[in-house]
Design a protein around this motif. Structure first.
Motif, mmCIF file in Angstrom:
data_model
loop_
_atom_site.group_PDB
_atom_site.id
_atom_site.type_symbol
_atom_site.label_atom_id
_atom_site.label_comp_id
_atom_site.label_asym_id
_atom_site.label_seq_id
_atom_site.Cartn_x
_atom_site.Cartn_y
_atom_site.Cartn_z
ATOM 1 N N HIS A 91 24.146 64.775 49.453
ATOM 2 C CA HIS A 91 25.504 64.562 48.981
ATOM 3 C C HIS A 91 26.452 64.185 50.120
ATOM 4 C CE1 HIS A 91 23.960 66.844 45.542
ATOM 5 N NE2 HIS A 91 24.999 66.416 44.848
ATOM 6 N N THR A 92 27.495 63.468 49.761
ATOM 7 C CA THR A 92 28.661 63.312 50.626
ATOM 8 C C THR A 92 29.616 64.456 50.301
ATOM 9 O OG1 THR A 92 28.470 60.918 50.864
ATOM 10 C CG2 THR A 92 30.670 61.866 51.133
ATOM 11 N N VAL A 93 30.195 65.072 51.341
ATOM 12 C CA VAL A 93 31.071 66.227 51.152
ATOM 13 C C VAL A 93 32.396 65.963 51.862
ATOM 14 C CG1 VAL A 93 31.355 68.724 51.409
ATOM 15 C CG2 VAL A 93 29.059 67.744 51.106
ATOM 16 N N VAL A 94 33.518 66.214 51.166
ATOM 17 C CA VAL A 94 34.851 66.025 51.741
ATOM 18 C C VAL A 94 35.702 67.262 51.490
ATOM 19 C CG1 VAL A 94 34.800 63.514 51.455
ATOM 20 C CG2 VAL A 94 35.762 64.949 49.634
ATOM 21 N N PHE A 95 36.707 67.460 52.347
ATOM 22 C CA PHE A 95 37.674 68.529 52.135
ATOM 23 C C PHE A 95 38.580 68.174 50.953
ATOM 24 C CE2 PHE A 95 36.812 69.512 56.661
ATOM 25 C CZ PHE A 95 36.553 70.874 56.534
ATOM 26 N N ASN A 96 39.054 69.211 50.271
ATOM 27 C CA ASN A 96 39.940 69.018 49.132
ATOM 28 C C ASN A 96 41.114 69.989 49.225
ATOM 29 O OD1 ASN A 96 40.724 67.872 46.604
ATOM 30 N ND2 ASN A 96 39.833 69.621 45.511
ATOM 31 N N ASN A 97 41.728 70.036 50.427
ATOM 32 C CA ASN A 97 42.897 70.887 50.610
ATOM 33 C C ASN A 97 44.035 70.092 51.231
ATOM 34 O OD1 ASN A 97 42.370 70.707 53.427
ATOM 35 N ND2 ASN A 97 41.039 72.500 53.323
ATOM 36 N N LYS A 98 45.209 70.701 51.289
ATOM 37 C CA LYS A 98 46.410 70.011 51.742
ATOM 38 C C LYS A 98 46.281 69.529 53.178
ATOM 39 C CE LYS A 98 51.353 70.894 52.528
ATOM 40 N NZ LYS A 98 52.438 71.906 52.405
ATOM 41 N N GLU A 99 45.642 70.325 54.032
ATOM 42 C CA GLU A 99 45.588 70.013 55.462
ATOM 43 C C GLU A 99 44.587 68.904 55.792
ATOM 44 O OE1 GLU A 99 45.445 73.084 54.188
ATOM 45 O OE2 GLU A 99 47.533 73.605 54.661
ATOM 46 N N LYS A 100 43.462 68.837 55.092
ATOM 47 C CA LYS A 100 42.407 67.886 55.452
ATOM 48 C C LYS A 100 41.914 67.103 54.233
ATOM 49 C CE LYS A 100 40.561 70.463 59.411
ATOM 50 N NZ LYS A 100 39.335 71.017 60.034
ATOM 51 N N VAL A 101 42.819 66.757 53.364
ATOM 52 C CA VAL A 101 42.423 66.103 52.128
ATOM 53 C C VAL A 101 41.627 64.827 52.402
ATOM 54 C CG1 VAL A 101 44.672 64.952 51.990
ATOM 55 C CG2 VAL A 101 43.270 65.172 49.942
ATOM 56 N N ASN A 102 40.462 64.708 51.754
ATOM 57 C CA ASN A 102 39.567 63.542 51.805
ATOM 58 C C ASN A 102 38.856 63.357 53.144
ATOM 59 O OD1 ASN A 102 38.377 61.347 50.385
ATOM 60 N ND2 ASN A 102 39.670 59.914 51.530
ATOM 61 N N GLU A 103 38.976 64.282 54.089
ATOM 62 C CA GLU A 103 38.257 64.154 55.361
ATOM 63 C C GLU A 103 36.788 64.501 55.167
ATOM 64 O OE1 GLU A 103 39.810 65.928 58.857
ATOM 65 O OE2 GLU A 103 41.873 65.310 58.452
ATOM 66 N N LEU A 104 35.925 63.694 55.759
ATOM 67 C CA LEU A 104 34.482 63.853 55.592
ATOM 68 C C LEU A 104 33.963 65.071 56.346
ATOM 69 C CD1 LEU A 104 33.469 60.128 55.959
ATOM 70 C CD2 LEU A 104 32.852 61.543 54.004
ATOM 71 N N ILE A 105 33.074 65.809 55.686
ATOM 72 C CA ILE A 105 32.297 66.864 56.329
ATOM 73 C C ILE A 105 30.859 66.380 56.508
ATOM 74 C CG2 ILE A 105 31.494 69.248 56.155
ATOM 75 C CD1 ILE A 105 33.861 69.765 54.270
#
Length: 514
Positions: free
Chosen positions: A216-230
């Motif tokens: 899977h591709t995983v991204v952050f879903n919070n205000k500080e790091k929205v859409n940033e790749l993990i």
């Protein structure tokens, strides 16, 4: 009030931005979820993939030592569709994981006729064979003096397994061309060896999408790091940390370029992970622009990122800069090997070697094009309040590194970086999406300005009234005090006459004895 009302509006603006940016998978009817999950609806923002193929017009002369002359054919334009599936939402930390299927549908006549359009280009199988002879990764065609490695491609060619220059259809070149060289290896040496080289994968179904990915591709879903790749395709570091020479270069970071942090500023560097380059890149502010009524900031590809990126300490990556190649190319040999299963001398650059060393353009004759920033540069236009990209162009050129050979092509140029094609990813926000931002965020901003003005106006009027009252009181202070004194003095006089005055008490009312 001048500060209280705008702060209330600020809170409402932020709530609106978070509603647009953060994905609630339980509310699949929301506008934000619809934008994020796919782009398959008719009124969704259209995305295109345009290919411009370089056709060699003097193949015989090139093999005899002349510079290759290339004529740009295109665009072969495809509408890009994508859909995320197998979505998993986590709370702590707030993340989204998914697979992303991508496919392309011909969008112009050239693309529709790509299966019958012939182009002359280099046969990648020829140098691939040389690079994949045992120990070739450490040298071989790139400088090793072991003669058998340099002869491998010639011997196979003499057996009728192909030549250095080939003619294929435009569609095969883009979406997968089968090499006679690699077919021979697959048949006679290793049945599991791939025999097809693909520049652009086309996921015809979800199964094929999952099959070519590691996870899977995983991204952050919070205000500080929205859409940033993990993770990208299941990887936190590219292919077990073996693509580039340092962990930082191998780390998956940044966004996919479709959006960034909330509240983008012009002094920051935006980080974008580009799969075609197998790494993340930095973008810097260039200028303000407008599009469909939106005020945007243009961020462009930061200079100097394609200079000897491959580390000499990393045996997984062919160190091209040790063998005379100049700045302006990105060595993606190791990434291609990890993705497709074999070493290949593939190098990425900007179209027409934009901002690259002059050596490249000195050794290739472009018949109908020349590098310029507007047509060949990579950029993204960002709405800075929301951090959403409203328009973007990602432009990449694919090149093969070729050298002469002792048996078949001894007269060919000692080395040349041959442009094969360049591709352009195009994404422009639809009028519907632009209006959603304009009518929401900008309307709230206008309200904020109005409330700020009203608050300041009310505060100013109140201040003026206070000043007038105070000034009036101050101006007439003597008359007021005189009246008070006269009244008290009259009382004292009356009291004294009748012998009943307590003078100390009276004078104490004025703050002391007189």
């Amino acid at each position: 009030m001048a500060f209280l009302l705008p702060s209330i509006v600020d809170e409402q603006i932020m709530k609106g931005i978070l509603a647009l940016r953060l994905i609630d998978t339980s509310d699949q009817d929301s506008f934000a979820y619809g934008l994020w999950i796919n782009n398959t609806l008719e009124d969704d923002t259209p995305e295109y993939l345009n290919f411009y193929i370089f056709n060699i017009t003097n193949p015989k002369e090139f093999l005899k030592g002349a510079k290759p002359k290339v004529f740009e054919m295109g665009p072969f334009s495809y509408r890009q569709y994508w859909a995320k599936f197998d979505v998993v939402s986590e709370v702590n930390p707030a993340t989204l994981s998914y697979y992303k299927q991508q496919w392309w549908i011909p969008d112009n006549e050239m693309a529709k006729n790509a299966s019958t359009t012939l182009v002359t280009t280099a046969a990648l199988g020829f140098p691939v064979i040389k690079l994949n002879v045992p120990e070739a990764q450490a040298g071989g065609w790139f400088g090793d003096d072991k003669w058998y490695k340099d002869m491998a491609g010639d011997l196979l060619a003499s057996m009728g397994q192909g030549e250095l220059i080939t003619t294929v259809t435009a569609k095969d070149l883009i979406f997968g061309v089968t090499s006679p060289y690699l077919q021979w290896v697959k048949t006679n040496v290793s049945p599991e060896y791939p025999d097809t080289y693909t520049l652009q994968f086309n996921d015809t179904d979800r199964f094929s999408c999952v099959e070519r990915m590691n996870g899977h591709t995983v991204v952050f879903n919070n205000k500080e790091k929205v859409n940033e790749l993990i993770r990208w395709n299941g990887m936190e570091f590219l292919y077990d940390n073996t693509t580039w020479g340092t962990p930082d270069a191998n780390r998956i970071e940044g966004t996919d370029g479709r959006s960034f942090n909330i509240g983008v500023t012009r002094d920051q560097e935006l980080t974008v992970f580009l799969p075609l380059g197998f790494r993340h890149f930095s973008f810097v502010f260039q200028k303000p622009v407008t599009y469909l009524g939106l005020a945007l900031d243009r961020f462009v590809f930061k200079a100097g990122q394609l200079n000897s990126t491959c580390s000499t300490t990393n045996p997984q990556c062919l160190p091209y800069h040790l063998y005379g190649l100049k700045s302006g190319l990105l060595n993606v040999t190791s990434g291609v090997r990890s993705q497709q299963g074999f070493w290949s001398p593939v190098f990425a650059s900007q179209p027409y070697f934009l901002h690259a060393h002059q050596w490249y353009t000195d050794n290739v004759v472009f018949l109908n094009g020349k590098a310029n920033e507007e047509d060949h540069g990579t950029y993204v236009d960002v709405e800075h309040i929301t951090g959403v990209s409203a328009r973007g162009r990602q432009r990449t050129q694919i090149n093969y590194y070729l050298r002469n050979s002792a048996l078949l092509y001894p007269e060919m140029m000692d080395e040349v970086v041959l442009p094969v094609l360049w591709q352009e990813m195009v994404a422009d926000a639809s009028e519907k999406d632009a209006q959603s931002v304009s009518s929401g965020i900008y309307a709230a901003q206008r309200l904020q300005k109005i409330l700020t003005f009203v608050g300041i106006l009310i505060g100013s009027v109140a201040c003026i009234i206070s000043i007038v009252v105070f000034r009036y009181a101050w101006t007439h202070r003597e008359g007021v005090y005189y009246t008070v004194y006269k009244t008290i003095a009259s009382d004292i006089s009356s009291s004294y006459v009748y012998g009943s005055a307590d003078f100390t008490t009276v004078s104490g009312e004025f703050g002391g004895e007189r």
